[in-house]
Design a protein around this motif. Sequence first.
Motif, mmCIF file in Angstrom:
data_model
loop_
_atom_site.group_PDB
_atom_site.id
_atom_site.type_symbol
_atom_site.label_atom_id
_atom_site.label_comp_id
_atom_site.label_asym_id
_atom_site.label_seq_id
_atom_site.Cartn_x
_atom_site.Cartn_y
_atom_site.Cartn_z
ATOM 1 N N LEU A 57 0.821 -1.215 0.000
ATOM 2 C CA LEU A 57 0.000 0.000 0.000
ATOM 3 C C LEU A 57 0.853 1.263 0.000
ATOM 4 C CD1 LEU A 57 -2.853 -1.005 2.463
ATOM 5 C CD2 LEU A 57 -3.016 -0.692 -0.013
ATOM 6 N N MET A 58 1.965 1.238 0.737
ATOM 7 C CA MET A 58 2.838 2.393 0.781
ATOM 8 C C MET A 58 3.473 2.643 -0.592
ATOM 9 S SD MET A 58 5.886 3.342 3.432
ATOM 10 C CE MET A 58 6.975 2.045 2.918
ATOM 11 N N LEU A 59 3.920 1.585 -1.259
ATOM 12 C CA LEU A 59 4.496 1.738 -2.589
ATOM 13 C C LEU A 59 3.464 2.221 -3.598
ATOM 14 C CD1 LEU A 59 6.815 -1.387 -2.741
ATOM 15 C CD2 LEU A 59 7.488 0.999 -2.480
ATOM 16 N N GLN A 60 2.246 1.702 -3.491
ATOM 17 C CA GLN A 60 1.172 2.148 -4.370
ATOM 18 C C GLN A 60 0.867 3.629 -4.151
ATOM 19 O OE1 GLN A 60 -0.345 0.476 -6.860
ATOM 20 N NE2 GLN A 60 -1.356 2.410 -7.337
ATOM 21 N N GLN A 61 0.850 4.069 -2.898
ATOM 22 C CA GLN A 61 0.601 5.477 -2.592
ATOM 23 C C GLN A 61 1.709 6.352 -3.153
ATOM 24 O OE1 GLN A 61 -2.192 6.820 -1.056
ATOM 25 N NE2 GLN A 61 -1.265 8.696 -1.810
ATOM 26 N N MET A 62 2.950 5.904 -3.065
ATOM 27 C CA MET A 62 4.053 6.690 -3.600
ATOM 28 C C MET A 62 3.966 6.781 -5.128
ATOM 29 S SD MET A 62 7.169 5.679 -1.087
ATOM 30 C CE MET A 62 8.294 6.831 -1.815
ATOM 31 N N LYS A 63 3.530 5.707 -5.790
ATOM 32 C CA LYS A 63 3.334 5.766 -7.246
ATOM 33 C C LYS A 63 2.227 6.741 -7.593
ATOM 34 C CE LYS A 63 4.898 1.096 -8.254
ATOM 35 N NZ LYS A 63 4.503 -0.255 -8.692
ATOM 36 N N ASN A 65 1.342 9.308 -5.816
ATOM 37 C CA ASN A 65 1.869 10.641 -5.545
ATOM 38 C C ASN A 65 2.731 11.141 -6.702
ATOM 39 O OD1 ASN A 65 0.576 10.622 -3.116
ATOM 40 N ND2 ASN A 65 2.403 10.276 -1.892
ATOM 41 N N GLU A 66 3.502 10.248 -7.323
ATOM 42 C CA GLU A 66 4.319 10.626 -8.484
ATOM 43 C C GLU A 66 3.433 11.059 -9.640
ATOM 44 O OE1 GLU A 66 7.622 10.729 -9.241
ATOM 45 O OE2 GLU A 66 8.353 10.101 -7.275
ATOM 46 N N VAL A 67 2.343 10.316 -9.872
ATOM 47 C CA VAL A 67 1.451 10.619 -10.990
ATOM 48 C C VAL A 67 0.714 11.933 -10.771
ATOM 49 C CG1 VAL A 67 -0.632 9.840 -12.202
ATOM 50 C CG2 VAL A 67 1.174 8.209 -11.659
ATOM 51 N N HIS A 68 0.179 12.143 -9.577
ATOM 52 C CA HIS A 68 -0.646 13.320 -9.292
ATOM 53 C C HIS A 68 0.160 14.506 -8.773
ATOM 54 C CE1 HIS A 68 -4.080 10.913 -10.154
ATOM 55 N NE2 HIS A 68 -3.863 10.093 -9.131
ATOM 56 N N LYS A 69 1.469 14.328 -8.593
ATOM 57 C CA LYS A 69 2.366 15.402 -8.139
ATOM 58 C C LYS A 69 1.940 16.011 -6.809
ATOM 59 C CE LYS A 69 4.795 15.677 -12.050
ATOM 60 N NZ LYS A 69 5.213 14.355 -12.374
ATOM 61 N N ASN A 70 1.575 15.153 -5.855
ATOM 62 C CA ASN A 70 1.254 15.639 -4.509
ATOM 63 C C ASN A 70 1.766 14.641 -3.491
ATOM 64 O OD1 ASN A 70 -0.529 13.548 -4.765
ATOM 65 N ND2 ASN A 70 -2.346 14.718 -4.266
ATOM 66 N N GLY A 71 1.969 15.090 -2.267
ATOM 67 C CA GLY A 71 2.456 14.211 -1.210
ATOM 68 C C GLY A 71 3.938 13.891 -1.367
ATOM 69 N N VAL A 72 4.397 12.923 -0.623
ATOM 70 C CA VAL A 72 5.802 12.504 -0.652
ATOM 71 C C VAL A 72 6.014 11.563 -1.820
ATOM 72 C CG1 VAL A 72 7.608 11.313 0.629
ATOM 73 C CG2 VAL A 72 5.984 12.741 1.839
ATOM 74 N N THR A 73 7.033 11.829 -2.617
ATOM 75 C CA THR A 73 7.358 10.978 -3.751
ATOM 76 C C THR A 73 8.680 10.278 -3.503
ATOM 77 O OG1 THR A 73 8.478 12.764 -4.907
ATOM 78 C CG2 THR A 73 6.124 12.493 -5.347
ATOM 79 N N ALA A 74 8.938 9.243 -4.267
ATOM 80 C CA ALA A 74 10.179 8.486 -4.103
ATOM 81 C C ALA A 74 11.393 9.342 -4.399
ATOM 82 C CB ALA A 74 10.156 7.257 -4.998
ATOM 83 N N SER A 75 11.294 10.218 -5.380
ATOM 84 C CA SER A 75 12.440 11.077 -5.711
ATOM 85 C C SER A 75 12.764 12.034 -4.566
ATOM 86 C CB SER A 75 12.164 11.851 -7.002
ATOM 87 O OG SER A 75 11.012 12.646 -6.857
ATOM 88 N N GLU A 76 11.753 12.499 -3.835
ATOM 89 C CA GLU A 76 12.006 13.360 -2.680
ATOM 90 C C GLU A 76 12.667 12.597 -1.541
ATOM 91 O OE1 GLU A 76 8.274 14.993 -1.591
ATOM 92 O OE2 GLU A 76 8.183 16.336 -3.307
ATOM 93 N N LEU A 77 12.285 11.338 -1.370
ATOM 94 C CA LEU A 77 12.863 10.546 -0.284
ATOM 95 C C LEU A 77 14.342 10.274 -0.504
ATOM 96 C CD1 LEU A 77 10.120 7.893 0.457
ATOM 97 C CD2 LEU A 77 10.756 9.846 1.845
ATOM 98 N N TYR A 78 14.718 10.055 -1.745
ATOM 99 C CA TYR A 78 16.081 9.642 -2.046
ATOM 100 C C TYR A 78 16.917 10.738 -2.696
ATOM 101 C CZ TYR A 78 14.377 4.972 -1.069
ATOM 102 O OH TYR A 78 13.828 3.887 -0.469
ATOM 103 N N LYS A 79 16.500 12.009 -2.576
ATOM 104 C CA LYS A 79 17.230 13.069 -3.279
ATOM 105 C C LYS A 79 18.633 13.298 -2.725
ATOM 106 C CE LYS A 79 14.842 16.720 -0.771
ATOM 107 N NZ LYS A 79 13.875 17.798 -0.925
#
Length: 94
Positions: A57-63, A65-79
């Motif tokens: 569920l967490m991975l799905q939410q991050m995906k 977030n990437e599509v809709h450009k809101n919330g925490v994204t994977a690129s922000e976590l690993y920048k």
Amino acid sequence: MQPYSRSGGTRRCFYEFQTWMSCVTAADTTSIKQCKATFEDYEECLHGLKDKEKVRLMLQQMKDNEVHKNGVTASELYKASNTIYENLDLIKKE
């Protein structure tokens, strides 16, 4: 269930198994349904299905977030290296 593993220590879920068995064999237990919570703990220790579902569920939410450009994204976590825990607010920045 034997308490020892092949490497010599106790088995991974032996404590949960003992807790479940003590509930089942207790004198005041009138129904196996009373031990449902301890059995679920034992099953979670063995298979980790609830934990795997949370990760999915967490991975799905991050995906999403990437599509809709809101919330925490994977690129922000690993920048930046080694800052994933700070970005998730799991530890405090010094």
